[in-house]
Design an enzyme around this catalytic site. Sequence first.
Site, short mmCIF file in Angstrom:
data_model
loop_
_atom_site.label_atom_id
_atom_site.label_comp_id
_atom_site.label_asym_id
_atom_site.label_seq_id
_atom_site.Cartn_x
_atom_site.Cartn_y
_atom_site.Cartn_z
N ARG A 122 7.79 3.70 -0.51
CA ARG A 122 8.27 3.61 0.88
C ARG A 122 9.14 2.37 1.09
O ARG A 122 10.22 2.45 1.68
CB ARG A 122 7.09 3.59 1.85
CG ARG A 122 6.51 4.94 2.15
CD ARG A 122 5.45 4.87 3.22
NE ARG A 122 4.34 3.98 2.83
CZ ARG A 122 3.22 3.84 3.53
NH1 ARG A 122 3.07 4.52 4.65
NH2 ARG A 122 2.26 3.03 3.13
N MET A 123 8.65 1.22 0.63
CA MET A 123 9.43 0.00 0.80
C MET A 123 10.64 0.00 -0.10
O MET A 123 11.71 -0.49 0.28
CB MET A 123 8.56 -1.23 0.53
CG MET A 123 7.79 -1.72 1.73
SD MET A 123 8.80 -2.00 3.21
CE MET A 123 9.99 -3.19 2.60
N HIS A 137 -4.05 -2.50 9.73
CA HIS A 137 -3.05 -1.76 8.96
C HIS A 137 -3.49 -0.30 8.79
O HIS A 137 -4.63 0.04 9.07
CB HIS A 137 -2.84 -2.39 7.58
CG HIS A 137 -2.04 -3.65 7.62
ND1 HIS A 137 -2.60 -4.88 7.89
CD2 HIS A 137 -0.71 -3.88 7.43
CE1 HIS A 137 -1.66 -5.81 7.86
NE2 HIS A 137 -0.51 -5.23 7.59
N LYS A 141 -3.76 1.11 3.03
CA LYS A 141 -3.63 -0.25 2.50
C LYS A 141 -4.85 -0.60 1.65
O LYS A 141 -6.00 -0.34 2.05
CB LYS A 141 -3.48 -1.26 3.65
CG LYS A 141 -3.12 -2.65 3.16
CD LYS A 141 -2.67 -3.54 4.31
CE LYS A 141 -2.35 -4.96 3.84
NZ LYS A 141 -1.25 -4.98 2.86
#
Length: 271
Positions: free
Chosen positions: A14-15, A157, A161
């Site tokens: 995703r990042m 979060h 995570k």
Amino acid sequence: MADMGLVVVGAAGRMGRMLVKTIHETPGARLLGAVEAPGSSVLGQDAGTLAGVGALGVKVTDDALKLFSQAEGVIDFTTPVATRAYATMAATAGIVHVVGTTGLSADDLAALKTASEKTVIVQEGNMSLGVNLLSALVRKAASILGPEFDIEIVEMHHRMKVDAPSGTALMLGEAAAEGRHVSLETHAIEHRHGFTGQRPEGHIGFASLRGGTVIGEHSAVFAGSGERLVLSHIAEDRALFAAGAVRAALWAKGKKPGFYGMDDVLDLKNF
């Protein structure tokens, strides 16, 4: 001046995809390469297509060292094990290494600092500009408010995570400890369960919440007698982390080898 050639590692995540998109859209930056682990199903695919910005002519590869030898910088939001390996490669190649990986241990950070003797490393638990300003505000508040104000760091979060407290929560805890001129290692309370006794004065507590699709919410609570000060940041889009990382890479270009943080990038150390 030519655009800075950057490599994204973990490009299919995703990042990673957000970083590819952000680099493509940022003046002064150019996507030179994209890396994924050996055996990944996306090897050979166009990184721009994966990121949803159209073909960029940059194929995903597992040969990081070859790309590093051609690049000026690498942006890394992967895992602690992978980050240590990339730090060694970046130091060998002499290129900027921007690290947004979370869950780094003391040994991991020590390895990065060793690598920074040969190249520029910018490492931060959170690359958001707002979070880094929040960190400076927490440091300042902790230096002004005495130990009679209890400090609690609360973070939430998404359910996926895997580390807790978050890197950002620890970053805020470090800022609070720095403001009080104490060691976070000896003043942190990261777990509470059962009969805990009274809260020790001067300690810094952490609470981690997980659920849903929350990108990231962080608060530093200063609880005194009859009053509370709450400093908070809410992340609404992961793009803000990518934007901060690319800004850090552009800032780091041409700097002397060393270990830097977003305080350096944003000139917040004397805030």
